[in-house]
Design a protein around this motif. Structure first.
Motif, PDB file in Angstrom:
ATOM      1  N   ARG A  12       0.878  -1.285   0.089  1.00  0.00           N
ATOM      2  CA  ARG A  12      -0.117   0.024  -0.081  1.00  0.00           C
ATOM      3  C   ARG A  12       0.850   1.159  -0.172  1.00  0.00           C
ATOM      4  O   ARG A  12       0.483   2.304  -0.741  1.00  0.00           O
ATOM      5  N   ALA A  13       1.980   1.236   0.816  1.00  0.00           N
ATOM      6  CA  ALA A  13       2.758   2.526   0.713  1.00  0.00           C
ATOM      7  C   ALA A  13       3.398   2.893  -0.479  1.00  0.00           C
ATOM      8  O   ALA A  13       3.437   3.924  -0.855  1.00  0.00           O
ATOM      9  N   THR A  14       3.796   1.674  -1.213  1.00  0.00           N
ATOM     10  CA  THR A  14       4.620   2.105  -2.546  1.00  0.00           C
ATOM     11  C   THR A  14       3.410   2.616  -3.653  1.00  0.00           C
ATOM     12  O   THR A  14       3.713   3.194  -4.390  1.00  0.00           O
ATOM     13  N   ALA A  15       2.398   1.685  -3.638  1.00  0.00           N
ATOM     14  CA  ALA A  15       1.162   2.175  -4.494  1.00  0.00           C
ATOM     15  C   ALA A  15       0.743   3.586  -4.129  1.00  0.00           C
ATOM     16  O   ALA A  15       0.595   4.260  -5.197  1.00  0.00           O
ATOM     17  N   ARG A  16       0.532   3.952  -2.938  1.00  0.00           N
ATOM     18  CA  ARG A  16       0.278   5.422  -2.669  1.00  0.00           C
ATOM     19  C   ARG A  16       1.466   6.442  -3.261  1.00  0.00           C
ATOM     20  O   ARG A  16       1.084   7.284  -3.910  1.00  0.00           O
ATOM     21  N   ARG A  17       2.762   5.870  -3.152  1.00  0.00           N
ATOM     22  CA  ARG A  17       3.653   6.698  -3.739  1.00  0.00           C
ATOM     23  C   ARG A  17       3.730   6.928  -5.278  1.00  0.00           C
ATOM     24  O   ARG A  17       3.958   7.930  -5.800  1.00  0.00           O
ATOM     25  N   VAL A  18       3.570   5.565  -5.896  1.00  0.00           N
ATOM     26  CA  VAL A  18       3.514   5.594  -7.395  1.00  0.00           C
ATOM     27  C   VAL A  18       2.234   6.607  -7.792  1.00  0.00           C
ATOM     28  O   VAL A  18       2.417   7.359  -8.658  1.00  0.00           O
ATOM     29  N   LEU A  19       1.080   6.438  -6.980  1.00  0.00           N
ATOM     30  CA  LEU A  19       0.126   7.239  -7.637  1.00  0.00           C
ATOM     31  C   LEU A  19       0.192   8.841  -7.510  1.00  0.00           C
ATOM     32  O   LEU A  19      -0.073   9.640  -8.295  1.00  0.00           O
ATOM     33  N   GLU A  20       0.977   9.016  -6.314  1.00  0.00           N
ATOM     34  CA  GLU A  20       1.401  10.474  -6.053  1.00  0.00           C
ATOM     35  C   GLU A  20       2.436  10.983  -7.186  1.00  0.00           C
ATOM     36  O   GLU A  20       2.291  12.160  -7.610  1.00  0.00           O
ATOM     37  N   LEU A  21       3.200  10.247  -7.680  1.00  0.00           N
ATOM     38  CA  LEU A  21       4.092  10.697  -8.587  1.00  0.00           C
ATOM     39  C   LEU A  21       3.439  10.678  -9.806  1.00  0.00           C
ATOM     40  O   LEU A  21       3.795  11.758 -10.587  1.00  0.00           O
ATOM     41  N   HIS A  22       2.542   9.671 -10.147  1.00  0.00           N
ATOM     42  CA  HIS A  22       1.863   9.871 -11.489  1.00  0.00           C
ATOM     43  C   HIS A  22       1.028  11.345 -11.591  1.00  0.00           C
ATOM     44  O   HIS A  22       1.128  11.987 -12.502  1.00  0.00           O
ATOM     45  N   LEU A  23       0.491  11.555 -10.331  1.00  0.00           N
ATOM     46  CA  LEU A  23      -0.464  12.808 -10.371  1.00  0.00           C
ATOM     47  C   LEU A  23       0.512  14.106 -10.586  1.00  0.00           C
ATOM     48  O   LEU A  23      -0.059  15.028 -10.957  1.00  0.00           O
ATOM     49  N   ALA A  24       1.818  13.895 -10.105  1.00  0.00           N
ATOM     50  CA  ALA A  24       2.650  14.827 -10.221  1.00  0.00           C
ATOM     51  C   ALA A  24       3.297  14.916 -11.559  1.00  0.00           C
ATOM     52  O   ALA A  24       4.310  15.902 -11.837  1.00  0.00           O
ATOM     53  N   GLY A  25       3.043  14.345 -12.445  1.00  0.00           N
ATOM     54  CA  GLY A  25       3.449  14.044 -13.805  1.00  0.00           C
ATOM     55  C   GLY A  25       4.996  13.220 -13.700  1.00  0.00           C
ATOM     56  O   GLY A  25       5.650  13.304 -14.750  1.00  0.00           O
ATOM     57  N   LYS A  26       5.338  12.640 -12.649  1.00  0.00           N
ATOM     58  CA  LYS A  26       6.608  11.845 -12.680  1.00  0.00           C
ATOM     59  C   LYS A  26       6.336  10.233 -12.956  1.00  0.00           C
ATOM     60  O   LYS A  26       5.175   9.847 -12.788  1.00  0.00           O
ATOM     61  N   VAL A  27       7.339   9.552 -12.799  1.00  0.00           N
ATOM     62  CA  VAL A  27       7.334   8.129 -13.163  1.00  0.00           C
ATOM     63  C   VAL A  27       8.376   7.384 -11.791  1.00  0.00           C
ATOM     64  O   VAL A  27       9.032   7.838 -11.265  1.00  0.00           O
ATOM     65  N   HIS A  28       7.655   6.237 -11.613  1.00  0.00           N
ATOM     66  CA  HIS A  28       8.218   5.328 -10.423  1.00  0.00           C
ATOM     67  C   HIS A  28       8.867   4.306 -11.366  1.00  0.00           C
ATOM     68  O   HIS A  28       8.256   3.548 -11.931  1.00  0.00           O
ATOM     69  N   ARG A  29      10.240   4.562 -11.535  1.00  0.00           N
ATOM     70  CA  ARG A  29      11.106   3.734 -12.585  1.00  0.00           C
ATOM     71  C   ARG A  29      10.936   2.052 -11.840  1.00  0.00           C
ATOM     72  O   ARG A  29      10.974   1.346 -13.089  1.00  0.00           O
TER      73      ARG A  29
END
Length: 75
Positions: A12-29
């Motif tokens: 859940r923590a990683t999923a939340r971080r990936v979603l936040e990055l996506h909304l900011a226009g960034k990528v979780h490599r």
């Protein structure tokens, strides 16, 4: 080109971080690379970078990516 939906296991923590990055226009490599590796593992050739499309609500949480693949490769 056909799309292949890839579900990457996560917490859940990683999923939340990936979603936040996506909304900011960034990528979780790391998760994007995992999705690309899964396409190769399935015997398909990626035609473009994986595109993050969302997070599942189930347990375990999964990150969803759509990946365009070349139609001339055999699954």
């Amino acid at each position: 080109m056909p799309l292949l939906r890839i579900a990457v296991d996560s917490d859940r923590a990683t999923a939340r971080r990936v979603l936040e990055l996506h909304l900011a226009g960034k990528v979780h490599r790391p998760s994007r690379d995992t999705a690309r590796d899964e396409v190769w593992r399935r015997g398909r050739t990626p035609a473009a970078e994986p595109v993050f499309v969302g997070v599942t609500n189930g347990a375990p949480v999964r990150l969803l990516y759509d990946v365009q693949v070349h139609s001339d490769t055999v699954p």
